[in-house]
Design an enzyme around this catalytic site. Sequence first.
Site, mmCIF file in Angstrom:
data_model
loop_
_atom_site.group_PDB
_atom_site.id
_atom_site.type_symbol
_atom_site.label_atom_id
_atom_site.label_comp_id
_atom_site.label_asym_id
_atom_site.label_seq_id
_atom_site.Cartn_x
_atom_site.Cartn_y
_atom_site.Cartn_z
ATOM 1 C CG HIS A 1 6.016 101.154 35.298
ATOM 2 N ND1 HIS A 1 6.328 101.341 33.965
ATOM 3 C CD2 HIS A 1 6.658 102.147 35.974
ATOM 4 C CE1 HIS A 1 7.115 102.398 33.842
ATOM 5 N NE2 HIS A 1 7.317 102.907 35.033
ATOM 6 C CG HIS B 1 5.245 106.702 37.042
ATOM 7 N ND1 HIS B 1 5.362 107.532 35.944
ATOM 8 C CD2 HIS B 1 6.264 105.801 36.934
ATOM 9 C CE1 HIS B 1 6.392 107.153 35.212
ATOM 10 N NE2 HIS B 1 6.961 106.097 35.791
ATOM 11 C CD GLU B 2 7.078 103.503 40.080
ATOM 12 O OE1 GLU B 2 7.285 102.501 39.364
ATOM 13 O OE2 GLU B 2 7.745 104.548 39.974
ATOM 14 C CD GLU C 1 9.973 104.448 33.187
ATOM 15 O OE1 GLU C 1 9.022 105.070 33.677
ATOM 16 O OE2 GLU C 1 10.578 103.541 33.800
#
Length: 809
Positions: A483, A479-480, A502
């Site tokens: 980003h 997930h990170e 997000e």
Amino acid sequence: MDIQLDPAGDDLPLMANTSHILVKHYVLDLDVDFESQVIEGTIVLFLEDGNRFKKQNSSIEEACQSKSNKACKFGMPEPCHVPVTNARTFSSEMEYDDFAICSKGEKDTSDKDGNHDNQEHASGISSSKYCCDTGNHGSEDFLLVLDCCDLSVLKVEEVDVAAVPGMEKFTRSPKLTVVSEELRNQIVRELVTLPANRWREQLDYYARCSQAPGCGELLFDTDTWSLQIRKTGAQTATDFPHAIRIWYKTKPEGRSVTWTSDQSGRPCVYTVGSPVNNRALFPCQEPPVAMSTWQATVRAAASFVVLMSGENSAKPTQLWEGCSSWYYYVTMPMPASTFTIAVGCWTEVKMETCSSADLATERPFSPSEADFRHVGVCSHMEYPCRFQNASATTQEIIPHRVFAPVCLTGACQETLMQLIPPCLSAAHSVLGTHPFSRLDVLIVPANFPSLGMASPHITFLSQSILTGGSHLCGTRLCHEIAHAWFGLALGARDWTEEWLSEGFASHLEDVFWAAAQQLTPHEAREQQELRACLRWRRLQDEMQSSPEEMQVLRPSKDKTGHTSDSGASVIKHGLNPEKIFMQVHYLKGYFLLRFLAERLGDETYFSFLRKFVHAFHGQLILSQDFLQMLLENIPEEKRLELSVENIYQDWLESSGIPKLLPDQLVLLLEHLLEQKTLSPRTLQSLQRTYHLQDQDAEVRHRWCELIVKHKFTKAYKSVERFLQEDQERSQRDSFIHLLLAWGTDPGHQRRDYVAAKAISPQPRSSLGASLSQRLVPARHTQKADSRKRGLPPWIWSGAALGFRVLLHR
């Protein structure tokens, strides 16, 4: 034109007048004092006036400016000249008895000495006995407005960049004999526009200019949310000094950083991802459009490690005994809100054995990755871009380091260190070029309010991801990492469109994690379906417990991305304490992207996504940028009724749950098939709400089963159509089994005849005998038992969620 902000409201004002003047570069020179819990020093701003960039269209009233024209002047602290020494090799072994404090300032005595604070009091304007009356001419001078709160501002001055040796190269004069404001501004204009291939030279000049002497104090004032600076007689942004230095201190209670202890009991401080972003760490321009670069020198006691958003893997330079200096820089322009710092007694975690998988991988470019490299110049402002670097485009695993409190190094070695290479490689396999050249990962203290937070070149992870196996650690890491593309390299131009960050990260984390695990397509599909069901449950719960206005992904609608004439704006609900616990932008955004990927097919969707990243990296985007390019790049036959307006209406500008996707409809109908009775009214409502007769074959298959089970005679034609038109044999066979196993009723013979006619030209009796021989015990009796014996739990748990959706309609 002032907006009167409601002191009791939850909107976050962005005060900076970015339409008039922009900060192009920050140079920070800071000391970290753990004894007083203060970060103190200077920040030098290099500015570019509004003649060089376009104004945003005005759509909301002017954000509030201070009604006071008072300004303050203070005595100047002694500047800190940092000696330059050779950097020594960093050792992860910390001296735990070394807590010498390296600071050049005294304790904060602002209340006694008149330092200008962002105090929140009734008037909204801070006052001081040193304030000068500038009301007679204040309205005639240009005002630089910076976002600022929870800071003690000590002094503001103009920087004499012309005093730096060698700066004549940025002017038309061989020698700087007569120095004027216009000449200084010309030097800065030339400096901030140097071409990208001279970035090292540019950083060097920025650093040298930041140490130049001051050439006159500037008047300034503060209110609750801003610092306002002006120079007497400078009536336009063009006339205003283009290089200024601000002396300031943070406050222990400042909202941008948290002073705490790590899991080993050692003191630390880090940016916590506050709703006020970094305005309580340094005065800055917070609106996303103010994309800037920065470089920072941070001094701390020698036992501390300083981590920061920076392209270089910094090592400490010893200044004197007990004090070290760390230096970082960034050449890719990004919003000031993405700046991150963490100072603590972290230990660098090393792998026990080093394998080739741990190293940054470069390999030849293969034909299968042709769409990873696009011909043409990037569309963003000029900077040293990795998308134009041939070796960077094939670098699957970027250099990375892991830092943690010493007590967690073992857990990091066992779990986290093993996962970073495959997760980075998986991300590259999906999206191509990594936007950033390196990655630091820090396990932050236990009071960190999230599982993770991504910033340029550095990611914070919670200690919670280190226990219980690799799944949570892997998914959060993915997930990170996502980003880096969505949230950082491509940022939202309007912060209310948080789903652009997000939602994409939530959708991509599943794809990255499946690739990192090297799952087969079938295994990946099953895993992603399970996670979709869990997210659907969370979204459903959130819809029931949150206010409707907080459920909208594009709350400003047609005004999204608009600012006042000055560039100021207000972020709706930006200070709402409930917002940090909400996941609506994650979940609704995820389901929108999942819907689009299902509609287009994964191959088409991710091929487009790579093109979109290449087109918009290094820029700010709005929802329509993504949706318009998507619809322009997909075949007409897959577009069907998709339009930007429809997606706005169904997904982005309405509260509540969006329309169900086909897979979710299947889950819903599967759950309804377990119900003993459903009334004709419920079935009719179900058909009308979801247009079941027009859905795909998987949905209509379950719908026909419901029709037969509950003898919904009004829809028998849908059953006949399904058997005659859908030629996938396994579906027809299983459905005919259902027809024969469902018991008898007045319509049973008609159904048997329809089945026989649809499946085979053989006589009806022969077909019936054949089916009777193959008939197993009633299918749905078996199904109910088999679910309990081990069928995947998402089959029934997800359907239960959809059933609640139906009941609430």
